[in-house]
Design an enzyme around this catalytic site. Structure first.
Site, short mmCIF file in Angstrom:
data_model
loop_
_atom_site.label_atom_id
_atom_site.label_comp_id
_atom_site.label_asym_id
_atom_site.label_seq_id
_atom_site.Cartn_x
_atom_site.Cartn_y
_atom_site.Cartn_z
N HIS A 1 -6.55 7.98 7.82
CA HIS A 1 -7.82 7.55 7.22
C HIS A 1 -8.74 8.74 6.92
O HIS A 1 -9.96 8.62 6.98
CB HIS A 1 -8.51 6.47 8.04
CG HIS A 1 -7.82 5.13 7.89
ND1 HIS A 1 -8.37 3.94 8.30
CD2 HIS A 1 -6.62 4.80 7.35
CE1 HIS A 1 -7.53 2.94 8.02
NE2 HIS A 1 -6.46 3.45 7.45
N ASP B 1 4.85 1.04 7.13
CA ASP B 1 3.47 1.55 7.13
C ASP B 1 3.43 2.88 7.87
O ASP B 1 4.45 3.37 8.35
CB ASP B 1 2.53 0.52 7.79
CG ASP B 1 1.13 0.54 7.20
OD1 ASP B 1 0.62 1.66 6.90
OD2 ASP B 1 0.52 -0.53 7.04
N ASP C 1 -1.20 6.70 3.82
CA ASP C 1 -1.31 5.31 4.31
C ASP C 1 -1.81 4.50 3.12
O ASP C 1 -3.00 4.49 2.85
CB ASP C 1 -2.29 5.24 5.48
CG ASP C 1 -2.62 3.81 5.89
OD1 ASP C 1 -1.93 2.88 5.45
OD2 ASP C 1 -3.59 3.64 6.65
N HIS D 1 2.16 -1.87 1.51
CA HIS D 1 0.84 -2.12 0.89
C HIS D 1 0.41 -0.98 -0.04
O HIS D 1 0.65 0.20 0.22
CB HIS D 1 -0.23 -2.50 1.91
CG HIS D 1 -0.81 -1.41 2.75
ND1 HIS D 1 -1.81 -0.57 2.31
CD2 HIS D 1 -0.59 -1.06 4.05
CE1 HIS D 1 -2.17 0.24 3.30
NE2 HIS D 1 -1.44 -0.02 4.35
N GLU E 1 -4.33 -4.92 2.24
CA GLU E 1 -3.91 -4.83 3.65
C GLU E 1 -5.03 -4.29 4.50
O GLU E 1 -5.28 -4.76 5.61
CB GLU E 1 -2.66 -3.93 3.79
CG GLU E 1 -2.03 -3.94 5.18
CD GLU E 1 -2.58 -2.90 6.14
OE1 GLU E 1 -2.26 -2.95 7.32
OE2 GLU E 1 -3.38 -2.03 5.72
N GLU E 2 -5.73 -3.30 3.96
CA GLU E 2 -6.74 -2.57 4.76
C GLU E 2 -7.94 -3.44 5.14
O GLU E 2 -8.73 -3.06 5.98
CB GLU E 2 -7.22 -1.32 4.00
CG GLU E 2 -6.14 -0.26 3.79
CD GLU E 2 -5.74 0.48 5.06
OE1 GLU E 2 -6.32 0.21 6.12
OE2 GLU E 2 -4.82 1.31 4.98
ZN LIG Z 1 -1.58 1.07 6.22
#
Ligand SMILES: [Zn+2]
Length: 342
Positions: free
Chosen positions: A318, A230, A177, A64, A207-208
């Site tokens: 994140h 991922d 990520d 992604h 994706e998120e």
């Molecule tokens: Zn991810």
């Protein structure tokens, strides 16, 4: 690591992955037999199987492109910009951040992100304890409402800004990520030899916010085998007991057993473990109590496919200090290549 640095520093809010897509598209020209972009914005790169293979199985690899980000929601009469988030932020990591607004004329505007309210010098005891909600954050661009008029409007994407850099054998930056997977997808296309499989490397969108790009692209491709690449939680840091660390940084590529969205195909888990052992590729197992990847969409495409996730262990997920080990990155690429070229 120049390629990963560029990928990490590009903005790619969910639904607005075009900068990442354009960069990858240009980069993979000549390394795939077919390259196309679908309606949602997934970039689909197909590498055909060896000519003498009859009815080759289709393998789809999902990487992604999007990152957790914001959209402009409204601008107040002083020029402070309110935002809406796409993806899961820990607001404790959002104080005093630099952000980039992609305006519709193609220019960029930079600003500071902070929560509303009084600074620590003036805050009451109660206010100091409070963790702000995402809706309480605003962006200050230094421009007045009048100056912003015609330049910024609701829906313009807002992404965090952070320089990518190396620290020993580690690399750190924003949205590793999942730009580590974009890096891996590009490298795979560049380096892959002949295969018995019809291979689709798909750089997916959104994706998120609920694996949306992988849902449509896997429906269209209808793969026999789906592999999501991922990041996963390496919580091998102070203050966290061993049983909660999920995976260890530097421990090798993480072969996912399960997360809360998918249980990996047992046959694929076994095959990847055997390959890793045979070729002495560092690897570890992953059981993630909460979270999911594009594998969930791959697994449920049409009549379903056999699916798995290969994860790159990542610290501080994140946040803008996402950190991975170069060895884990290489191990993930090596294992995937061994599988596809076997
Ligand atoms: Zn991810």
């Amino acid at each position: 690591m120049d390629l990963l640095k560029t990928l990490s520093e590009l903005p790619g809010a969910p639904g607005r992955e075009e900068r990442v897509r354009e960069f990858i598209d240009a980069r993979v020209q000549g390394h795939a037999d077919e390259i196309s972009t679908d309606a949602l914005g997934n970039l689909i790169c197909r590498k055909r199987a060896r000519k003498d293979v009859k009815d080759p199985k289709k393998v789809m690899i999902a990487c992604h492109m999007d990152e957790i980000a914001f959209y402009v929601r409204q601008i107040d009469d002083k020029g402070f910009i309110r935002i809406h988030n796409l993806g899961g932020f820990d607001t404790r990591t959002l104080f005093a951040r630099r952000v980039r607004i992609q305006t519709r004329d193609g220019r960029e505007l930079f600003g500071n992100l902070n929560p509303s309210g009084r600074p620590i010098h003036l805050a009451t005891e109660e206010e100091r304890k409070k963790i702000p909600k995402i809706g309480e954050f605003f962006v200050d661009t230094g421009l007045t409402a009048e100056e912003l008029k015609g330049r910024v409007r609701p829906g313009d994407p807002v992404t965090l800004v952070q320089e990518f850099y190396e620290m020993g054998d580690l690399v750190t930056g924003k949205c590793l990520d999942n730009r580590v997977a974009c890096w891996l997808g590009v490298r795979l296309l560049e380096q892959l030899g002949e295969s018995d499989y019809d291979i689709y490397v798909v750089f997916t969108v959104q994706e998120e916010i609920g694996i949306r790009g992988a849902t449509t692209s896997s429906y269209a491709i209808n793969p026999d085998i789906g592999i999501a690449v991922d990041t996963t939680l390496a919580v091998d840091v102070p203050g966290v007991p061993f049983e909660d660390q999920v995976v260890a940084l530097g421990g090798g590529t993480a072969i996912k057993i399960l997360d809360s969205y998918s249980v990996s195909d047992k046959g694929l888990v076994d095959t990847f473990i055997e390959l890793a052992e045979k070729h002495e590729i560092p690897h570890q197992f992953e059981i993630l109590p909460l979270g999911g990847t594009d594998a969930a969409a791959l697994q449920r495409a049409r009549g379903g496919s056999r699916a798995i996730t290969l994860s790159v262990p990542t610290r501080y997920i994140h946040t803008v200090t996402e950190t991975v080990h170069k060895r884990d990155l290489q191990a993930t690429l090596d294992l995937l290549r061994k599988y596809l070229e076997a």
